[in-house]
Design a protein around this motif. Structure first.
Motif, PDB file in Angstrom:
ATOM      1  N   LEU A  64     -12.713   6.021   9.387  1.00  0.00           N
ATOM      2  CA  LEU A  64     -11.990   5.779   8.193  1.00  0.00           C
ATOM      3  C   LEU A  64     -11.171   4.440   8.185  1.00  0.00           C
ATOM      4  O   LEU A  64      -9.983   4.858   8.729  1.00  0.00           O
ATOM      5  N   SER A  65     -11.576   3.437   7.930  1.00  0.00           N
ATOM      6  CA  SER A  65     -10.853   2.454   7.839  1.00  0.00           C
ATOM      7  C   SER A  65      -9.557   2.226   7.150  1.00  0.00           C
ATOM      8  O   SER A  65      -8.500   1.619   7.501  1.00  0.00           O
ATOM      9  N   LYS A  66      -9.806   2.874   5.750  1.00  0.00           N
ATOM     10  CA  LYS A  66      -8.588   2.828   4.897  1.00  0.00           C
ATOM     11  C   LYS A  66      -7.954   4.210   5.653  1.00  0.00           C
ATOM     12  O   LYS A  66      -7.732   5.149   4.830  1.00  0.00           O
ATOM     13  N   GLY A  67      -7.354   4.107   6.571  1.00  0.00           N
ATOM     14  CA  GLY A  67      -6.542   5.314   7.483  1.00  0.00           C
ATOM     15  C   GLY A  67      -5.476   5.843   6.547  1.00  0.00           C
ATOM     16  O   GLY A  67      -5.113   6.929   7.001  1.00  0.00           O
ATOM     17  N   HIS A  68      -4.843   5.487   5.639  1.00  0.00           N
ATOM     18  CA  HIS A  68      -3.794   6.060   4.932  1.00  0.00           C
ATOM     19  C   HIS A  68      -4.187   7.341   4.090  1.00  0.00           C
ATOM     20  O   HIS A  68      -3.285   8.060   3.697  1.00  0.00           O
ATOM     21  N   GLY A 115      -5.394   2.601  10.709  1.00  0.00           N
ATOM     22  CA  GLY A 115      -4.090   2.587   9.753  1.00  0.00           C
ATOM     23  C   GLY A 115      -3.655   0.903   9.563  1.00  0.00           C
ATOM     24  O   GLY A 115      -3.441   0.531   8.767  1.00  0.00           O
ATOM     25  N   LEU A 116      -4.111   0.144  10.621  1.00  0.00           N
ATOM     26  CA  LEU A 116      -3.805  -1.450  10.585  1.00  0.00           C
ATOM     27  C   LEU A 116      -5.059  -1.934   9.668  1.00  0.00           C
ATOM     28  O   LEU A 116      -6.154  -1.948  10.082  1.00  0.00           O
ATOM     29  N   LEU A 117      -4.951  -2.127   8.275  1.00  0.00           N
ATOM     30  CA  LEU A 117      -6.093  -2.480   7.408  1.00  0.00           C
ATOM     31  C   LEU A 117      -6.790  -3.597   8.032  1.00  0.00           C
ATOM     32  O   LEU A 117      -6.193  -4.560   8.427  1.00  0.00           O
ATOM     33  N   GLY A 118      -8.185  -3.498   7.857  1.00  0.00           N
ATOM     34  CA  GLY A 118      -8.904  -4.594   8.247  1.00  0.00           C
ATOM     35  C   GLY A 118      -9.906  -4.285   9.598  1.00  0.00           C
ATOM     36  O   GLY A 118     -10.739  -4.978   9.876  1.00  0.00           O
ATOM     37  N   GLN A 119      -9.136  -3.274  10.353  1.00  0.00           N
ATOM     38  CA  GLN A 119      -9.750  -3.203  11.632  1.00  0.00           C
ATOM     39  C   GLN A 119     -11.001  -2.138  11.999  1.00  0.00           C
ATOM     40  O   GLN A 119     -11.639  -2.186  12.741  1.00  0.00           O
ATOM     41  N   GLY A 120     -10.772  -1.211  10.988  1.00  0.00           N
ATOM     42  CA  GLY A 120     -11.865  -0.270  11.093  1.00  0.00           C
ATOM     43  C   GLY A 120     -13.652  -0.866  10.843  1.00  0.00           C
ATOM     44  O   GLY A 120     -14.112  -0.081  12.025  1.00  0.00           O
ATOM     45  N   ILE A 145     -14.091   1.784   3.902  1.00  0.00           N
ATOM     46  CA  ILE A 145     -13.066   0.835   3.706  1.00  0.00           C
ATOM     47  C   ILE A 145     -12.827   0.698   2.153  1.00  0.00           C
ATOM     48  O   ILE A 145     -13.267   1.049   1.309  1.00  0.00           O
ATOM     49  N   GLY A 146     -11.466   0.051   2.139  1.00  0.00           N
ATOM     50  CA  GLY A 146     -10.759   0.034   0.662  1.00  0.00           C
ATOM     51  C   GLY A 146     -11.014  -1.491   0.155  1.00  0.00           C
ATOM     52  O   GLY A 146     -11.078  -2.413   0.938  1.00  0.00           O
ATOM     53  N   ASP A 147     -10.879  -1.654  -1.059  1.00  0.00           N
ATOM     54  CA  ASP A 147     -10.876  -2.751  -1.454  1.00  0.00           C
ATOM     55  C   ASP A 147      -9.766  -4.033  -1.539  1.00  0.00           C
ATOM     56  O   ASP A 147      -9.905  -4.861  -0.927  1.00  0.00           O
ATOM     57  N   GLY A 148      -8.540  -3.288  -1.424  1.00  0.00           N
ATOM     58  CA  GLY A 148      -7.438  -4.169  -1.076  1.00  0.00           C
ATOM     59  C   GLY A 148      -7.357  -4.639   0.495  1.00  0.00           C
ATOM     60  O   GLY A 148      -7.223  -5.597   0.928  1.00  0.00           O
ATOM     61  N   GLU A 149      -8.155  -3.816   1.186  1.00  0.00           N
ATOM     62  CA  GLU A 149      -8.508  -3.944   2.659  1.00  0.00           C
ATOM     63  C   GLU A 149      -9.400  -5.377   2.762  1.00  0.00           C
ATOM     64  O   GLU A 149      -9.346  -5.872   4.066  1.00  0.00           O
ATOM     65  N   MET A 150     -10.347  -5.346   1.823  1.00  0.00           N
ATOM     66  CA  MET A 150     -11.171  -6.561   2.043  1.00  0.00           C
ATOM     67  C   MET A 150     -10.301  -8.078   1.853  1.00  0.00           C
ATOM     68  O   MET A 150     -11.142  -9.027   1.875  1.00  0.00           O
TER      69      MET A 150
END
Length: 270
Positions: A64-68, A115-120, A145-150
């Motif tokens: 779950l890359s968008k860990g929040h 938690g740190l976005l982009g790492q998952g 992943i999330g779109d903001g994460e991209m």
């Protein structure tokens, strides 16, 4: 992999249950991320209830890359018996197992701390490559992943690497609800044409309604036959799905609910 023995109506009912648990968890904690939890819950529902079998020695993995959005993850885990339902009252409390980001040191069914976005996605690439090196050809690695994460450059490095190693056991879901913590995702940093961009990295790409249980099931069955490249699913979702005052409202990226909001949300979800 689990056999798909749960029918669609059961899965839809589970999504309703999970959404109510998400709202209850965040209401009691007075803090959390309801918008993204509600948008991605149908994907987590299908993956954990029809694909991921934790009892197997070699397992499918989910990052779950968008860990929040742990309220979504924990709502599924409560249903599956991985955590006690009574723990709902401890969400984001000191010494609780249920924190704002996934912690595999506290809950063994979590496959990666994020938690740190982009790492998952990078973690997912490594896990998928490890399965290849161990000749585990029967299990997949799923990454949400999330779109903001991209907006993070590391995502694009991982996309390049996944294609380079032809990781056909790597399946990425983009929770494309179009809203990030800073507002409209594509106004902050435009991702479009996202379909063409991902395809140019030599990934197999599909696009679905990510809040439609049937479409999620169908696309997973469809991509099983793809054996020469990793797979990327653009899951168009609604942020805050199921609660009218949260839907497509960037205010509800994070925050708590007051008594009136909680009552209205539960009434709508019922």
């Amino acid at each position: 992999m689990k056999s798909n023995t749960i029918n669609i109506e059961e899965l839809k009912n589970k999504s309703k249950l999970y959404r109510k648990t998400i709202i209850e968890m965040i209401y009691k904690a007075k803090v959390g991320h309801p918008g993204g939890s509600l948008s991605c819950i149908d994907i987590l529902n299908v993956l954990y209830n029809t694909r991921i079998d934790r009892s197997e020695e070699n397992k499918d993995r989910l990052i779950l890359s968008k860990g929040h959005v742990t309220p979504a993850l924990f709502s599924v885990f409560m249903d599956l018996g991985y955590i006690e339902k009574s723990e709902i009252n401890t969400f984001r409390q000191i010494n609780s197992r249920l924190q704002g980001h996934p912690d595999r040191n506290k809950i063994k069914e979590i496959d990666a701390n994020t938690g740190l976005l982009g790492q998952g996605l990078s973690i997912g690439v490594g896990a998928a490559l490890a399965k290849k090196l161990k000749n585990d050809n029967d299990h997949n690695v799923y990454v949400i992943i999330g779109d903001g994460e991209m907006h993070e450059g590391q995502i694009w490095e991982a996309l390049m690497e996944g294609a380079h190693y032809k990781l056909n056991n790597l399946i990425v879901f983009l929770d494309y609800n179009k809203l990030s913590s800073k507002g409209n995702c594509n106004e902050v940093m435009n991702l479009e044409p996202i379909h063409d961009r991902i395809k140019s990295f030599n990934w197999h790409i599909e696009e679905i309604n990510g809040n439609d249980i049937e479409e999620i099931l169908q696309v997973l069955e469809k991509i099983d036959s793809i054996t020469d490249k990793p797979k990327f699913i653009i899951a168009n979702t609604i942020k805050g799905k199921g609660v009218s005052f949260m839907e497509n409202n960037p205010k509800w990226h994070s925050g708590g609910l007051n008594d009136e909001q909680y009552k209205k949300a539960i009434e709508e979800l019922n």
